[in-house]
Design a protein around this motif. Structure first.
Motif, PDB file in Angstrom:
ATOM      1  N   PRO A 192      34.427  41.635  37.353  1.00 55.42           N
ATOM      2  CA  PRO A 192      34.258  42.100  38.582  1.00 55.42           C
ATOM      3  C   PRO A 192      34.110  43.577  38.767  1.00 55.42           C
ATOM      4  O   PRO A 192      34.979  44.075  37.945  1.00 55.42           O
ATOM      5  CB  PRO A 192      35.268  41.374  39.375  1.00 55.42           C
ATOM      6  CG  PRO A 192      35.850  40.562  38.402  1.00 55.42           C
ATOM      7  CD  PRO A 192      35.556  40.878  37.119  1.00 55.42           C
ATOM      8  N   THR A 193      33.486  44.002  39.806  1.00 52.11           N
ATOM      9  CA  THR A 193      33.433  45.530  39.940  1.00 52.11           C
ATOM     10  C   THR A 193      34.776  45.817  40.881  1.00 52.11           C
ATOM     11  O   THR A 193      35.181  44.802  41.405  1.00 52.11           O
ATOM     12  CB  THR A 193      32.127  45.708  40.801  1.00 52.11           C
ATOM     13  OG1 THR A 193      32.440  45.020  42.116  1.00 52.11           O
ATOM     14  CG2 THR A 193      30.792  45.552  40.034  1.00 52.11           C
ATOM     15  N   GLU A 223      34.467  43.814  44.196  1.00 52.16           N
ATOM     16  CA  GLU A 223      34.459  42.646  43.813  1.00 52.16           C
ATOM     17  C   GLU A 223      35.966  42.067  43.693  1.00 52.16           C
ATOM     18  O   GLU A 223      36.494  40.994  44.355  1.00 52.16           O
ATOM     19  CB  GLU A 223      33.677  41.889  42.721  1.00 52.16           C
ATOM     20  CG  GLU A 223      32.129  42.126  43.062  1.00 52.16           C
ATOM     21  CD  GLU A 223      31.373  41.866  41.956  1.00 52.16           C
ATOM     22  OE1 GLU A 223      30.058  41.613  41.909  1.00 52.16           O
ATOM     23  OE2 GLU A 223      31.775  41.705  40.794  1.00 52.16           O
ATOM     24  N   ARG A 224      36.559  42.982  43.187  1.00 49.18           N
ATOM     25  CA  ARG A 224      38.203  42.327  43.000  1.00 49.18           C
ATOM     26  C   ARG A 224      38.908  42.786  44.464  1.00 49.18           C
ATOM     27  O   ARG A 224      39.685  42.001  44.921  1.00 49.18           O
ATOM     28  CB  ARG A 224      38.790  43.443  42.038  1.00 49.18           C
ATOM     29  CG  ARG A 224      38.300  42.829  40.527  1.00 49.18           C
ATOM     30  CD  ARG A 224      39.428  43.675  39.602  1.00 49.18           C
ATOM     31  NE  ARG A 224      38.888  44.138  38.103  1.00 49.18           N
ATOM     32  CZ  ARG A 224      38.825  42.965  37.556  1.00 49.18           C
ATOM     33  NH1 ARG A 224      39.391  41.701  37.646  1.00 49.18           N
ATOM     34  NH2 ARG A 224      38.425  43.119  36.245  1.00 49.18           N
ATOM     35  N   LEU A 267      37.946  39.528  46.041  1.00 48.18           N
ATOM     36  CA  LEU A 267      39.080  38.449  45.382  1.00 48.18           C
ATOM     37  C   LEU A 267      40.644  38.640  45.834  1.00 48.18           C
ATOM     38  O   LEU A 267      41.071  37.625  46.031  1.00 48.18           O
ATOM     39  CB  LEU A 267      39.005  38.463  43.838  1.00 48.18           C
ATOM     40  CG  LEU A 267      37.911  37.954  43.163  1.00 48.18           C
ATOM     41  CD1 LEU A 267      37.786  38.377  41.502  1.00 48.18           C
ATOM     42  CD2 LEU A 267      37.745  36.465  43.404  1.00 48.18           C
ATOM     43  N   ASN A 277      43.284  40.592  39.775  1.00 48.10           N
ATOM     44  CA  ASN A 277      42.502  40.916  40.704  1.00 48.10           C
ATOM     45  C   ASN A 277      43.097  41.451  41.873  1.00 48.10           C
ATOM     46  O   ASN A 277      42.352  41.639  42.920  1.00 48.10           O
ATOM     47  CB  ASN A 277      41.591  39.741  40.848  1.00 48.10           C
ATOM     48  CG  ASN A 277      40.828  39.299  39.872  1.00 48.10           C
ATOM     49  OD1 ASN A 277      40.019  39.959  39.283  1.00 48.10           O
ATOM     50  ND2 ASN A 277      40.702  37.854  39.235  1.00 48.10           N
ATOM     51  N   THR A 308      42.257  49.358  40.789  1.00 50.29           N
ATOM     52  CA  THR A 308      42.187  47.834  40.201  1.00 50.29           C
ATOM     53  C   THR A 308      43.362  47.925  39.236  1.00 50.29           C
ATOM     54  O   THR A 308      43.962  49.086  38.918  1.00 50.29           O
ATOM     55  CB  THR A 308      41.121  47.772  39.297  1.00 50.29           C
ATOM     56  OG1 THR A 308      40.915  48.617  38.175  1.00 50.29           O
ATOM     57  CG2 THR A 308      39.640  47.910  40.159  1.00 50.29           C
TER      58      THR A 308
END
Lengths: 304, 288
Positions: free
Chosen positions: A36-37, A40-41, A44, A200, A232
């Motif tokens: 995931p980018t 995207e994280r 999530l 995530n 992240t």
């Protein structure tokens, strides 16, 4: 929290895939196929089905006794705290609580605590200090609530005092960033001897929207902000801000919460064993040194 | 009163000479945001950057601020050349830093020093809003922590003038960690009996309010200073209405129990002398 789940020995999870069990011992790399980018994280980390503090406490601890109230005026449900057994050992648990349905989310102000919430956390930490209980925190908040009353009641002071208090505790503190680690409101519960982060989860100085809005005067550039913010788990591990990344099941924690609990249990058991070996003075010293070093390598002598 | 003004002016001129150049002073006229009257910059500077008509407190460069409260000639700056290494590799940040370093004669936004106030040795620091709005990054955190640790070692009272938009966005999570680092250092200093006087000036918000700046044994603020956690714009967006007049002002914060006294700039040095004396024997001295 589902009505039919039991409080007893729920950390004895059986429904775990062989694949997850095998990876429980060490962090695996982030999902390799189509990782995931950062944006995207963030999605999530905010997923409505993601296990929250209440679910994690239910699953990993037994005999949880909730401590409510700030002993001054109110009880802020967006911070949850109490005493529980972790594999038979009494510990203090504390965490942000977002709620699992719309009524709860409104009641818990979507996980954005008021100053009273932080003052409740302070008195729960003091009780842990008094009775020598290690503290395990679960961090999941978009940030402290930026409202009128929150300002009138000293949001800044409440966070500052919580950070100050947590920094000097002589009982071990383990923080787990489970979802959104947003700003000072997250840090107030994250001054840990050890800081873990779910694969995530995200942890940042501000929400990506707020960041884009302040820096570029354009909140719609949030996705772009995610990429430069280094929010992240992998980024923060390499920056030395966190100590370990807890792997999540394929597709994210919401896809298989039981698998997450199993892995998290292993990590917490190991970290707790590590920190409870230290004397109480050593615990406070260890934590001071850890945070004293933050950013020390980010400065140099140069021309003014 | 005129005697005090002459004294301030003399001190400022001495400071100018010391630095081999004029402080950031433009020769032009400006309008007071408080009362709308035109002001001559030089006169404003001579009046401690306070409007002589309405008492509006303008922003004050950090070294000028410290020169105003310290005894003449006692200012000893520490870690003057500490600069950021751009820990997140944030695009354009080093260029921005270099540009501001040229423009302001600051390496970063915080100036730390030892000096004397009314003959008493103190550790002092001031943030400077000309440099990225006084935002706290690794340099601020490291310099302040070193100052606090020095104050603890040498048993010096600590006085910090805050003026900050909060965390330094370009240093992201590293900035956030400075809240824990500085608060932990204050906690140790405080537990050992150190006196911390926190002076909040316009504006003090965000991560600075939510860390060391709120942890003073004595909390002072300048008149009209904006003091809060969330910025007014963020609160207005959250609650969907305009904020009442004076919301988050120093006076508002005093009313709500977070500040001991609102002190006009002209009286801050005398107030500090008095507070240092009050914390003398029987207070901080006794504990250690």
């Amino acid at each position: 929290m589902s009505a039919n789940s039991t409080n007893e020995n729920t950390h004895e999870v059986t429904a775990v895939s062989a694949d997850t069990t095998a990876s429980a011992g060490a962090p695996r790399a982030a999902i390799t196929v189509g990782a995931p980018t950062a944006a995207e994280r963030v999605a999530l980390a905010r997923h409505p089905g993601r296990p929250g503090t209440a679910e994690i406490v239910e699953a990993l601890f037994s005999d949880f006794f909730e401590q409510k109230g700030d002993r001054s005026s109110t009880d802020d449900p967006s911070i949850m705290g109490g005493i529980a057994l972790f594999h038979g050992v009494p510990v203090t648990v504390l965490g942000h609580r977002k709620g699992s349905n719309i009524e709860e989310r409104v009641e818990m102000n979507f996980g954005m605590p008021s100053p009273e919430g932080y003052r409740k956390a302070q008195r729960i930490m003091r009780a842990a200090e008094k009775f020598g209980r290690p503290i395990i925190t679960f961090v999941d908040t978009p940030g402290a609530y930026p409202g009128l009353e929150a300002e009138e009641h000293g949001q800044g002071e409440a966070i500052a005092r919580t950070i100050e208090l947590m920094s000097a505790l002589t009982v071990p503190t383990i923080a787990v960033i489970t979802g959104e680690g947003g700003s000072g409101g997250a840090l107030a519960l994250a001054v840990g001897n050890r800081v873990l982060m779910l694969e995530n989860a995200v942890y940042s100085v501000l929400s990506p929207e707020g960041f884009a809005s302040i820096l570029w005067k354009d909140a719609s550039r949030a996705d772009e902000a995610c990429e430069v913010m280094k929010l992240t788990a992998a980024d923060l591990l390499s920056l030395g801000v966190i100590d370990a990344v807890v792997p999540e099941p394929e597709g994210g924690a919401h896809e298989n919460p039981q698998a997450l609990y199993q892995v998290l249990d292993t990590y917490l058991t190991r970290e707790l064993a590590r920190v409870t070996k230290m004397s109480r003075t050593a615990v406070a010293e260890d934590r001071y040194r850890k945070f004293r070093a933050m950013g020390a390598a980010a400065v140099k002598r140069g021309r003014a | 009163m005129s005697g005090i003004l002459a004294e301030r002016r003399r001190r400022l001129l001495a400071l100018k000479k010391l630095r081999g150049g004029a402080p950031a002073v433009e020769a032009e006229r400006r309008t007071c945001p408080g009362c709308g009257r035109p002001l001559v910059e030089e006169e404003l500077v001579a009046n401690q950057r306070v409007c002589p008509y309405c008492g509006f407190h303008f922003a004050m460069p950090a070294r000028e601020r410290l020169a105003l409260v310290l005894d003449d000639g006692s200012f000893r700056e520490l870690d003057r050349n500490l600069v950021s290494k751009n820990p997140l590799d944030f695009p354009g940040y080093p260029e921005k830093l270099r540009d501001l370093q040229k423009k302001t004669d600051l390496a970063d936004t915080l100036v730390t020093a030892t000096g004397k106030i009314g003959g008493a040795r103190v550790a002092v620091a001031a943030l400077d809003t000309r440099f990225l709005m006084g935002s706290m990054g690794a340099v601020v955190g490291e310099k302040l922590t070193r100052l606090i640790e020095r104050a603890a070692r040498q048993h010096l009272p600590l006085i910090v003038f805050s003026a900050s938009g909060g965390a330094r966005m370009q240093e992201g999570i590293i900035s956030l960690m400075q809240m824990a680092k500085t608060s932990a250092a204050i906690e140790r200093f405080s537990t050992r009996g150190g006196l911390f006087i926190s002076v909040l000036t316009h504006p003090t918000t965000g991560g600075v309010t939510a860390s060391f700046a709120s942890l003073g044994d004595i909390m002072l603020a300048e008149p009209g200073a904006l003091v809060g956690f969330a910025g007014p714009r963020v609160i207005e967006q959250t609650i969907g209405e305009k904020l009442p007049d004076g919301f988050q002002s120093a006076e508002f914060q005093m009313e709500h129990g977070f500040i001991d006294a609102v002190v006009p700039r002209a009286r801050i040095r005398r107030t500090l002398i008095r507070l240092l004396a009050l914390h003398g024997k029987g207070g901080a001295e006794y504990v250690r």
